[in-house]
Design a protein around this motif. Structure first.
Motif, PDB file in Angstrom:
ATOM      1  N   ALA A  49       1.119  -0.969  -0.030  1.00 15.92           N
ATOM      2  CA  ALA A  49      -0.141   0.018  -0.223  1.00 15.92           C
ATOM      3  C   ALA A  49       0.479   1.343   0.078  1.00 15.92           C
ATOM      4  O   ALA A  49       0.902   2.523  -1.209  1.00 15.92           O
ATOM      5  CB  ALA A  49      -0.868   0.520   0.855  1.00 15.92           C
ATOM      6  N   ARG A  50       1.809   1.579   0.879  1.00 20.05           N
ATOM      7  CA  ARG A  50       2.719   2.163   1.294  1.00 20.05           C
ATOM      8  C   ARG A  50       3.638   2.647  -0.357  1.00 20.05           C
ATOM      9  O   ARG A  50       3.878   3.829  -0.870  1.00 20.05           O
ATOM     10  CB  ARG A  50       3.971   2.489   1.776  1.00 20.05           C
ATOM     11  N   ASN A  51       3.889   1.449  -0.788  1.00 21.19           N
ATOM     12  CA  ASN A  51       4.558   1.235  -2.181  1.00 21.19           C
ATOM     13  C   ASN A  51       3.758   2.127  -3.637  1.00 21.19           C
ATOM     14  O   ASN A  51       4.276   3.227  -4.105  1.00 21.19           O
ATOM     15  CB  ASN A  51       5.446   0.311  -2.913  1.00 21.19           C
ATOM     16  N   ASN A  52       2.265   1.683  -3.542  1.00 18.28           N
ATOM     17  CA  ASN A  52       1.263   2.140  -3.862  1.00 18.28           C
ATOM     18  C   ASN A  52       0.991   3.691  -4.046  1.00 18.28           C
ATOM     19  O   ASN A  52       1.076   4.635  -5.541  1.00 18.28           O
ATOM     20  CB  ASN A  52       0.265   1.431  -3.805  1.00 18.28           C
ATOM     21  N   ALA A  53       1.046   3.967  -2.853  1.00 17.57           N
ATOM     22  CA  ALA A  53       1.090   6.212  -3.059  1.00 17.57           C
ATOM     23  C   ALA A  53       2.218   6.167  -2.909  1.00 17.57           C
ATOM     24  O   ALA A  53       1.944   7.420  -4.193  1.00 17.57           O
ATOM     25  CB  ALA A  53       0.829   5.837  -1.082  1.00 17.57           C
ATOM     26  N   VAL A  54       3.113   5.759  -2.731  1.00 14.65           N
ATOM     27  CA  VAL A  54       4.709   6.444  -3.403  1.00 14.65           C
ATOM     28  C   VAL A  54       4.646   6.820  -5.279  1.00 14.65           C
ATOM     29  O   VAL A  54       4.620   7.431  -5.495  1.00 14.65           O
ATOM     30  CB  VAL A  54       5.655   6.035  -2.905  1.00 14.65           C
ATOM     31  N   TYR A  55       4.769   5.184  -5.440  1.00 16.80           N
ATOM     32  CA  TYR A  55       4.529   5.593  -7.350  1.00 16.80           C
ATOM     33  C   TYR A  55       3.579   6.438  -7.412  1.00 16.80           C
ATOM     34  O   TYR A  55       3.874   7.239  -8.144  1.00 16.80           O
ATOM     35  CB  TYR A  55       3.751   4.480  -7.742  1.00 16.80           C
ATOM     36  N   HIS A  56       2.212   6.636  -7.022  1.00 17.24           N
ATOM     37  CA  HIS A  56       0.910   7.138  -7.542  1.00 17.24           C
ATOM     38  C   HIS A  56       1.564   9.208  -7.097  1.00 17.24           C
ATOM     39  O   HIS A  56       1.409   8.904  -8.274  1.00 17.24           O
ATOM     40  CB  HIS A  56       0.097   7.181  -6.408  1.00 17.24           C
ATOM     41  N   ASP A  57       2.176   9.426  -5.625  1.00 18.74           N
ATOM     42  CA  ASP A  57       2.831  10.236  -5.877  1.00 18.74           C
ATOM     43  C   ASP A  57       3.891  10.925  -7.092  1.00 18.74           C
ATOM     44  O   ASP A  57       3.947  12.146  -7.742  1.00 18.74           O
ATOM     45  CB  ASP A  57       3.408  10.436  -4.766  1.00 18.74           C
ATOM     46  N   ILE A  58       4.685   9.793  -7.294  1.00 21.95           N
ATOM     47  CA  ILE A  58       5.947  11.127  -8.079  1.00 21.95           C
ATOM     48  C   ILE A  58       5.441  10.265  -9.803  1.00 21.95           C
ATOM     49  O   ILE A  58       5.694  11.135 -10.345  1.00 21.95           O
ATOM     50  CB  ILE A  58       6.830   8.902  -7.983  1.00 21.95           C
ATOM     51  N   ALA A  59       3.898   9.277  -9.382  1.00 20.89           N
ATOM     52  CA  ALA A  59       3.398   9.512 -11.017  1.00 20.89           C
ATOM     53  C   ALA A  59       3.341  11.058 -11.054  1.00 20.89           C
ATOM     54  O   ALA A  59       2.967  11.929 -12.432  1.00 20.89           O
ATOM     55  CB  ALA A  59       2.170   8.634 -11.495  1.00 20.89           C
ATOM     56  N   LEU A  60       2.771  11.420 -10.080  1.00 19.07           N
ATOM     57  CA  LEU A  60       1.524  13.489 -10.458  1.00 19.07           C
ATOM     58  C   LEU A  60       2.825  14.059 -10.621  1.00 19.07           C
ATOM     59  O   LEU A  60       2.563  14.758 -11.585  1.00 19.07           O
ATOM     60  CB  LEU A  60       0.877  13.925  -9.212  1.00 19.07           C
ATOM     61  N   TYR A  61       3.910  13.601  -9.814  1.00 17.31           N
ATOM     62  CA  TYR A  61       4.584  14.653 -10.404  1.00 17.31           C
ATOM     63  C   TYR A  61       5.145  14.594 -11.711  1.00 17.31           C
ATOM     64  O   TYR A  61       5.429  15.691 -12.179  1.00 17.31           O
ATOM     65  CB  TYR A  61       6.098  14.597  -9.022  1.00 17.31           C
ATOM     66  N   ALA A  62       6.010  13.661 -11.995  1.00 20.91           N
ATOM     67  CA  ALA A  62       6.067  13.670 -13.830  1.00 20.91           C
ATOM     68  C   ALA A  62       5.091  13.463 -14.354  1.00 20.91           C
ATOM     69  O   ALA A  62       5.514  14.089 -15.418  1.00 20.91           O
ATOM     70  CB  ALA A  62       6.184  11.958 -14.112  1.00 20.91           C
ATOM     71  N   ALA A  63       4.087  13.896 -14.502  1.00 19.38           N
ATOM     72  CA  ALA A  63       2.934  13.918 -15.544  1.00 19.38           C
ATOM     73  C   ALA A  63       2.556  15.691 -15.162  1.00 19.38           C
ATOM     74  O   ALA A  63       2.546  16.105 -15.670  1.00 19.38           O
ATOM     75  CB  ALA A  63       1.038  13.347 -14.652  1.00 19.38           C
ATOM     76  N   ALA A  64       2.662  16.539 -14.157  1.00 21.11           N
ATOM     77  CA  ALA A  64       2.582  17.674 -14.223  1.00 21.11           C
ATOM     78  C   ALA A  64       4.309  17.932 -14.800  1.00 21.11           C
ATOM     79  O   ALA A  64       3.762  19.170 -15.152  1.00 21.11           O
ATOM     80  CB  ALA A  64       3.363  18.301 -12.129  1.00 21.11           C
ATOM     81  N   GLN A  65       4.943  17.965 -14.287  1.00 13.88           N
ATOM     82  CA  GLN A  65       6.528  17.830 -15.313  1.00 13.88           C
ATOM     83  C   GLN A  65       6.143  17.750 -17.212  1.00 13.88           C
ATOM     84  O   GLN A  65       6.640  18.576 -17.920  1.00 13.88           O
ATOM     85  CB  GLN A  65       7.199  17.463 -15.224  1.00 13.88           C
ATOM     86  N   GLY A  66       5.749  16.984 -17.328  1.00 14.09           N
ATOM     87  CA  GLY A  66       4.780  16.422 -18.702  1.00 14.09           C
ATOM     88  C   GLY A  66       4.048  17.683 -18.969  1.00 14.09           C
ATOM     89  O   GLY A  66       4.021  18.147 -20.596  1.00 14.09           O
ATOM     90  N   ASP A  67       2.574  18.267 -17.632  1.00 15.10           N
ATOM     91  CA  ASP A  67       2.050  18.965 -18.655  1.00 15.10           C
ATOM     92  C   ASP A  67       2.436  20.414 -18.950  1.00 15.10           C
ATOM     93  O   ASP A  67       2.119  20.973 -19.621  1.00 15.10           O
ATOM     94  CB  ASP A  67       1.097  18.798 -16.831  1.00 15.10           C
ATOM     95  N   LEU A  68       4.080  20.825 -18.133  1.00 19.91           N
ATOM     96  CA  LEU A  68       4.443  21.782 -18.227  1.00 19.91           C
ATOM     97  C   LEU A  68       4.846  21.949 -19.687  1.00 19.91           C
ATOM     98  O   LEU A  68       4.773  22.461 -20.452  1.00 19.91           O
ATOM     99  CB  LEU A  68       5.278  22.204 -17.410  1.00 19.91           C
ATOM    100  N   ALA A  69       5.845  21.084 -19.725  1.00 21.87           N
ATOM    101  CA  ALA A  69       6.324  21.080 -20.992  1.00 21.87           C
ATOM    102  C   ALA A  69       5.855  20.739 -22.361  1.00 21.87           C
ATOM    103  O   ALA A  69       5.227  21.840 -22.848  1.00 21.87           O
ATOM    104  CB  ALA A  69       7.217  19.420 -20.938  1.00 21.87           C
ATOM    105  N   ALA A  70       4.473  19.791 -21.860  1.00 19.70           N
ATOM    106  CA  ALA A  70       3.576  20.027 -23.128  1.00 19.70           C
ATOM    107  C   ALA A  70       2.957  21.739 -23.536  1.00 19.70           C
ATOM    108  O   ALA A  70       2.512  21.838 -24.136  1.00 19.70           O
ATOM    109  CB  ALA A  70       2.049  19.058 -22.934  1.00 19.70           C
ATOM    110  N   ARG A  71       2.801  22.189 -22.732  1.00 15.88           N
ATOM    111  CA  ARG A  71       2.029  23.618 -22.633  1.00 15.88           C
ATOM    112  C   ARG A  71       3.619  24.627 -23.216  1.00 15.88           C
ATOM    113  O   ARG A  71       2.880  25.363 -24.188  1.00 15.88           O
ATOM    114  CB  ARG A  71       1.917  24.370 -20.489  1.00 15.88           C
ATOM    115  N   ILE A  72       4.178  24.627 -22.803  1.00 15.39           N
ATOM    116  CA  ILE A  72       5.178  25.112 -23.431  1.00 15.39           C
ATOM    117  C   ILE A  72       5.807  25.232 -25.303  1.00 15.39           C
ATOM    118  O   ILE A  72       5.521  25.996 -25.708  1.00 15.39           O
ATOM    119  CB  ILE A  72       7.155  24.603 -22.457  1.00 15.39           C
TER     120      ILE A  72
END
Ligand code: ADP
Length: 484
Positions: free
Chosen positions: A30-53
């Motif tokens: 459960a803990r690893n899932n939560a961590v993956y989820h956080d990392i995925a959110l962070y990575a997605a935010a970076q992707g969004d930023l790049a896509a917006r540029i």
């Protein structure tokens, strides 16, 4: 051989370990899932930023691509590249042909095999949303999320943005401390606790066993297990054992009484027999005296035979080893036969015998046993009714059963004696009974009751001292092959 105490403790500890491991793995997952989820959110935010540029550049009519004649692959314009470099993390921009047209500096730092494999895997990454976990040679893990660039000019397909995800698949230090130190300590303590508790339980059980062994050695059946604070856990067991000991005590007492009574009953006729034989053998006896003595001896032998037969009948009944020869028995002729015998016995004793009512009924029964039962009741009634009294027999038919009743106006039975009448060797007045000609053994009613019960019926009685008694045999009709 391991003791039960050790086996139970081992089973308890093994159970605890299994439960703890399962819980630990579940919490970790459960803990690893939560961590993956956080990392995925962070990575997605970076992707969004790049896509917006890129989309911002396209919308402001800025040049997204520089195309040179020599370049095989269209390259992003330096201005866009500049802006993309401000986005941290692993960013790869892929065109519709699956080629990487931009790689962030973190991606560029990946070497050799890693780079080539990542490239292929990113090309297979679905267009949008889904993630890819990529393991590097250095045991590190990257998590990539894809972001669609559909709609942007110049054949760009998607952006894969990634972040380091190694911590999501490793066991954190504090978990390790729990797993390797604290949990084993707790389990160890629980194991020791269980071992001590089981020791106490085992001691209590040993105490109970020793006490039961001491009580049941044959001479102490009057004692009972004492319930104490210490043994409250086993109160039910002790109460059941006490009840069992009570039953044993009653049966042993019954057995002792039975043996004593039986030997006593045999002693008297044996003594008389001996005296008779001695008399018959005496030189001084005349021929007539000898004959009288032998006649008396024969009577005693008959009496002993009767007693032994009755005892055998009861012994077989106790063992359940009796053979009832069931056959259709017409009760009317049987009762009439008994009545005729009763008339003769009653006449000899000055007792009037009547049969006021009968019924025509056939039951499935053992004729000989039934006759024995009816005769026992009738002879008792006549035996215990003084001259001038009355004995009445009756056969009645009811919807479910048939009854045979014997009523007398005799001496009756006192309330104190009444509960004992079906007991073996019990007689209301032992001394008089043995000495007088009434002299039964006190086995007749016990046998009669057994015969009634063996036929699925009952033998009941009611009596008043000085007024007379009523004995009723009830036999079932219908089921069990019986018919009317
Ligand atoms: P016994 O051979 O002594 O008659 P039973 O078992 O038939 O033995 O009867 C037990 C005792 O019950 C008798 O000794 C007697 O005291 C009492 N009893 C039985 N039937 C009657 C009766 N009809 N009236 C009074 N007492 C009876």
């Amino acid at each position: 051989m391991l003791s039960t105490r050790v086996k139970l403790t081992v089973a308890f500890v093994a159970g605890l370990v299994a439960v703890t491991i399962t819980l630990f793995l579940a919490v970790l997952a459960a803990r690893n899932n939560a961590v993956y989820h956080d990392i995925a959110l962070y990575a997605a935010a970076q992707g969004d930023l790049a896509a917006r540029i890129i989309t911002d550049a396209a919308q402001s009519k800025e040049k997204v691509f520089t195309t040179s004649d020599t370049a095989l692959i269209a390259a992003l314009s330096p201005k866009v590249v500049d802006r993309l470099q401000s986005v941290p993390g692993y960013i790869v921009v892929v065109d519709t042909a699956g080629r990487a047209v931009y790689r962030s500096s973190d991606v560029m730092r990946l070497q050799g095999v890693d780079m080539a494999t990542l490239q292929t895997q990113l090309a297979d990454l679905p267009k949008s949303g889904e993630a890819l976990i990529f393991s590097l040679d250095s045991q590190e893990k990257l998590l990539f999320v894809s972001h669609s660039l559909a709609g942007t000019p110049g054949g760009l397909s998607r952006i894969a943005s990634g972040a380091v995800a190694t911590r999501a698949s490793t066991i954190p230090r504090e978990y390790m401390l729990d797993a390797l130190v604290i949990v084993p300590l707790i389990i160890g303590a629980a194991g020791v606790g269980a071992f001590l508790f089981l020791g106490r339980t085992q001691r209590q059980l040993t105490e109970i066993t020793t006490e039961v062994a001491a009580i049941t050695d044959g001479r102490s059946l009057h004692r009972r297990l004492a319930l104490s604070e210490e043994t409250t856990d086993f109160a039910d067991l002790m109460m059941t054992l006490n009840a069992m000991i009570s039953r044993l005590e009653t049966s042993f007492a019954g057995l002792r009484r039975f043996t004593a009574d039986a030997s006593h009953e045999l002693k008297t006729p044996l003594a008389v027999l001996r005296a008779d034989v001695e008399r018959a053998m005496a030189d001084t006896s005349s021929q007539t005296e000898r004959m009288v003595a032998l006649e008396e001896a024969l009577q005693e032998v008959r009496r002993m035979t009767d007693l032994v037969e009755s005892l055998l009948t009861l012994a077989r009944a106790d063992e359940g080893r009796f053979d009832l020869h069931r056959e259709p028995v017409e009760l009317l002729p049987l009762v009439q036969e008994v009545y005729e015998t009763a008339l003769i016995l009653g006449e000899a004793q000055g007792v009037t015998v009547n049969l006021p009512f009968t019924a025509d009924v056939t039951v499935m029964a053992d004729r000989t046993r039934l006759r024995q039962l009816f005769l026992n009741l009738v002879t008792n009634a006549i035996k215990y009714t003084p001259a001038g009294g009355k004995v009445e027999l009756g056969l009645g038919r009811h919807p479910d059963n048939v009854t045979f009743a014997v009523r007398d106006t005799g001496i009756g039975i006192s309330a104190a004696d009444f509960p004992h009448i079906f007991e073996r060797f019990w007689r209301a007045d032992r001394v008089r009974s043995r000495m007088s000609e009434r002299g039964g053994f006190g086995l007749g009613l016990a046998i009669s009751q057994w015969i009634a019960q063996a036929h699925g019926g009952t033998l009941t009685a009611s009596s008043r001292l000085g007024r007379g008694s009523l004995f009723t045999v009830t036999l079932p009709l219908g089921g069990d092959g019986q018919r009317t």
